[in-house]
Design a protein around this motif. Structure first.
Motif, short mmCIF file in Angstrom:
data_model
loop_
_atom_site.label_atom_id
_atom_site.label_comp_id
_atom_site.label_asym_id
_atom_site.label_seq_id
_atom_site.Cartn_x
_atom_site.Cartn_y
_atom_site.Cartn_z
N LEU A 14 0.87 -1.17 0.00
CA LEU A 14 0.00 0.00 0.00
C LEU A 14 0.91 1.22 0.00
O LEU A 14 1.65 1.44 0.96
CB LEU A 14 -0.91 -0.01 1.23
CG LEU A 14 -2.07 1.01 1.27
CD1 LEU A 14 -3.08 0.61 2.36
CD2 LEU A 14 -1.62 2.44 1.51
N VAL B 41 0.21 8.35 5.23
CA VAL B 41 -0.48 7.73 6.37
C VAL B 41 -1.56 8.70 6.84
O VAL B 41 -1.30 9.68 7.53
CB VAL B 41 0.50 7.39 7.51
CG1 VAL B 41 -0.23 6.70 8.65
CG2 VAL B 41 1.62 6.51 6.98
N LYS C 28 -6.63 7.27 3.34
CA LYS C 28 -5.94 6.25 2.54
C LYS C 28 -6.24 4.83 3.01
O LYS C 28 -5.92 3.86 2.31
CB LYS C 28 -4.43 6.50 2.55
CG LYS C 28 -4.02 7.82 1.93
CD LYS C 28 -4.42 7.89 0.47
CE LYS C 28 -3.95 9.18 -0.18
NZ LYS C 28 -4.37 9.29 -1.60
N GLN D 90 -5.15 2.75 5.59
CA GLN D 90 -4.17 1.76 6.08
C GLN D 90 -4.77 0.85 7.14
O GLN D 90 -4.43 -0.34 7.22
CB GLN D 90 -2.93 2.47 6.65
CG GLN D 90 -1.96 2.99 5.62
CD GLN D 90 -2.27 4.40 5.16
OE1 GLN D 90 -3.31 4.96 5.52
NE2 GLN D 90 -1.39 4.98 4.37
N ASP D 91 -5.68 1.38 7.97
CA ASP D 91 -6.30 0.56 9.01
C ASP D 91 -7.11 -0.58 8.40
O ASP D 91 -7.10 -1.71 8.93
CB ASP D 91 -7.18 1.42 9.91
CG ASP D 91 -8.21 2.24 9.14
OD1 ASP D 91 -7.91 2.67 8.02
OD2 ASP D 91 -9.33 2.44 9.67
N ALA E 246 -6.52 -2.07 5.53
CA ALA E 246 -5.57 -3.05 4.98
C ALA E 246 -5.00 -3.93 6.08
O ALA E 246 -4.88 -5.15 5.92
CB ALA E 246 -4.45 -2.33 4.24
N ILE E 247 -4.64 -3.33 7.21
CA ILE E 247 -4.04 -4.09 8.31
C ILE E 247 -5.04 -5.11 8.87
O ILE E 247 -4.70 -6.28 9.10
CB ILE E 247 -3.55 -3.14 9.41
CG1 ILE E 247 -2.37 -2.31 8.90
CG2 ILE E 247 -3.16 -3.91 10.67
CD1 ILE E 247 -2.04 -1.12 9.76
N LEU F 206 3.70 -1.17 4.01
CA LEU F 206 3.03 0.13 4.01
C LEU F 206 4.10 1.20 3.79
O LEU F 206 5.01 1.35 4.60
CB LEU F 206 2.32 0.39 5.33
CG LEU F 206 1.35 -0.71 5.81
CD1 LEU F 206 0.82 -0.37 7.20
CD2 LEU F 206 0.20 -0.87 4.84
N VAL G 266 -2.49 3.44 13.57
CA VAL G 266 -1.98 2.40 12.67
C VAL G 266 -0.91 1.58 13.36
O VAL G 266 -0.89 0.34 13.28
CB VAL G 266 -1.43 3.04 11.38
CG1 VAL G 266 -0.59 2.04 10.58
CG2 VAL G 266 -2.57 3.57 10.52
N SER H 237 5.95 -1.26 8.09
CA SER H 237 5.66 0.15 7.83
C SER H 237 7.00 0.87 7.67
O SER H 237 7.77 0.98 8.62
CB SER H 237 4.86 0.76 8.99
OG SER H 237 4.55 2.10 8.74
#
Length: 404
Positions: free
Chosen positions: A229, A233, A237, A239-240, A242-243, A257, A270, A285
């Motif tokens: 990804l 951050v 976007k 990211q949460d 995706a995780i 990330l 995150v 990350s």
């Protein structure tokens, strides 16, 4: 030779994003089309216009202030990263004396008001490109602004009123948007005035082997397969998402990330999610990366993830496809437009829907044939629909229509 001055809210290569990619490519094409280009950006610690100068532009910086009281250093850093309604008397003075046929804004707010005021004072036309969600995702914009300025006292509002900051788009001679929803949201306001939807281009030059090796080194995954990804951050976007969804990934796949922090509080969220994840040993990350490494990460990845909650265009999707990499992406804003424009429905996922993202990632093990079909199709899909020259010609056509 006609001359345009582009004004941006920041230009820091360490925090590279879609706006920076757009601007460099646009300038390179505008120079080839016979325009003299200059770029103005706020003077911050990481500001560096070398890549713009290599593209053919003159680069200037200006002094600017974020007009807030009770602003912590962390909050200021967040405003710099994501735009914080900055003010600049220095830029107003520069624009009132420098010669230009057109001023071109790549931001809004009070800096937009500065450009609007200078354009009116010198009787010059000005253009605006809306790089972020404005009206189409107004709830996202408003909640984001409230979160970033929580606890601060805004003392710049009266100056913004004088500069006409809220009328920047309404009064612009040219307005360029990047997706259908934003175009529809502004059509009534603009009435018969110019409003054009444009599409980014993308380079089809593949990442070099050296860059791909460096990218893997930065990712820290060794020779293992990984999904990536690439994006700042920021809650927008996703990211949460995706995780959380990555819990259903195959046991040999890693998640990378890559992106600078534009929302420190969300970055802490995150980091906490990664620490609590059962797959935390396979989540990496790595912070912000320069554009050539971002492309190399997309080239090396088995899959690109773009789980955005709001996305005016989504150039990272085109960059993944240009590297021959399949992607899963939210059906939102410009991402949805790209899918419908190219008849590419394999990667579409409902936006901000954790269950949908989890289900799609779980199902990938049974989609080997579809994934290979995507790999075979994506580069030709990009080549057929997205070129920087097309974008530049459309914008220059607008300039020529309003030049005085």
């Amino acid at each position: 030779m006609p001359r345009v001055i582009h004004v941006v809210r920041k230009f820091e290569p360490a925090e590279w994003g879609g706006t920076e990619t757009h601007l460099v490519a646009l300038i390179r094409e505008q120079v080839q089309l016979g325009w003299e280009c200059e770029v103005h950006a706020p003077r911050e610690k990481g500001t560096d216009g070398t890549i713009l100068e290599r593209a053919g532009a003159r680069f200037r910086t200006f002094r600017a202030r974020y007009p807030y009281l009770r602003m912590s250093p962390e909050q200021r850093a967040g405003l710099v990263a994501a735009g914080g309604n900055l003010l600049s008397a220095d830029e107003l003075a520069k624009l009132c004396v420098l010669q230009a046929d057109v001023l071109h804004l790549h931001t809004l707010g009070r800096l937009g008001g500065v450009v609007r005021t200078a354009a009116r004072a010198r009787r010059r036309p000005y253009a605006v490109t809306l790089h972020g969600p404005v009206r189409a995702d107004a709830n996202v914009v408003e909640s984001d602004a409230r979160r970033r300025t929580k606890g601060m006292i805004d003392v710049g509002a009266p100056i913004g009123l004088l500069l006409g900051a809220r009328r920047v788009v309404r009064d612009a001679d040219l307005v360029f948007v990047l997706n259908r929803a934003e175009e529809s949201a502004w059509r009534k306001t603009r009435k018969a005035k110019h409003l054009a939807r444009v599409a980014h281009g993308v380079s089809l030059d593949r990442a070099s082997e050296a860059d791909r090796r460096e990218a893997r080194g930065r990712a820290g995954v060794g020779a293992a397969p990984f999904w990536v990804l690439v994006g700042r951050v920021d809650r927008a976007k996703g990211q949460d998402l995706a995780i959380r969804a990555f819990s259903e990934a195959p046991s040999d796949v890693h998640l990378v990330l890559a992106g600078s922090v534009s929302d420190p509080s969300f970055a802490r969220e995150v980091a906490a999610l990664i620490d609590l994840s059962p797959t935390r040993e396979r989540i990496h990350s790595i912070g912000g990366v320069p554009p050539h490494i971002a492309r190399a990460l997309l080239a090396e990845a088995a899959l690109a993830l773009v789980p955005s909650r709001a996305e005016p265009f989504g150039i990272v999707l085109l960059e993944a496809w240009a590297e021959g990499t399949p992607a899963l992406f939210s059906d939102v804003g410009g991402l949805g437009d790209i899918a419908r424009n190219t008849d590419a429905h394999f990667g579409l996922v409902p936006p901000d829907d954790l269950e949908a993202w989890t289900d799609r990632l779980r199902a990938l093990a049974d989609c080997a044939r579809e994934m290979q079909c995507e790999r075979d199709a994506v580069r030709s899909r990009v080549a057929a629909h997205y070129a920087w020259r097309t974008l530049a010609e459309q914008i220059v056509e607008g300039y020529n229509a309003v030049r005085r």
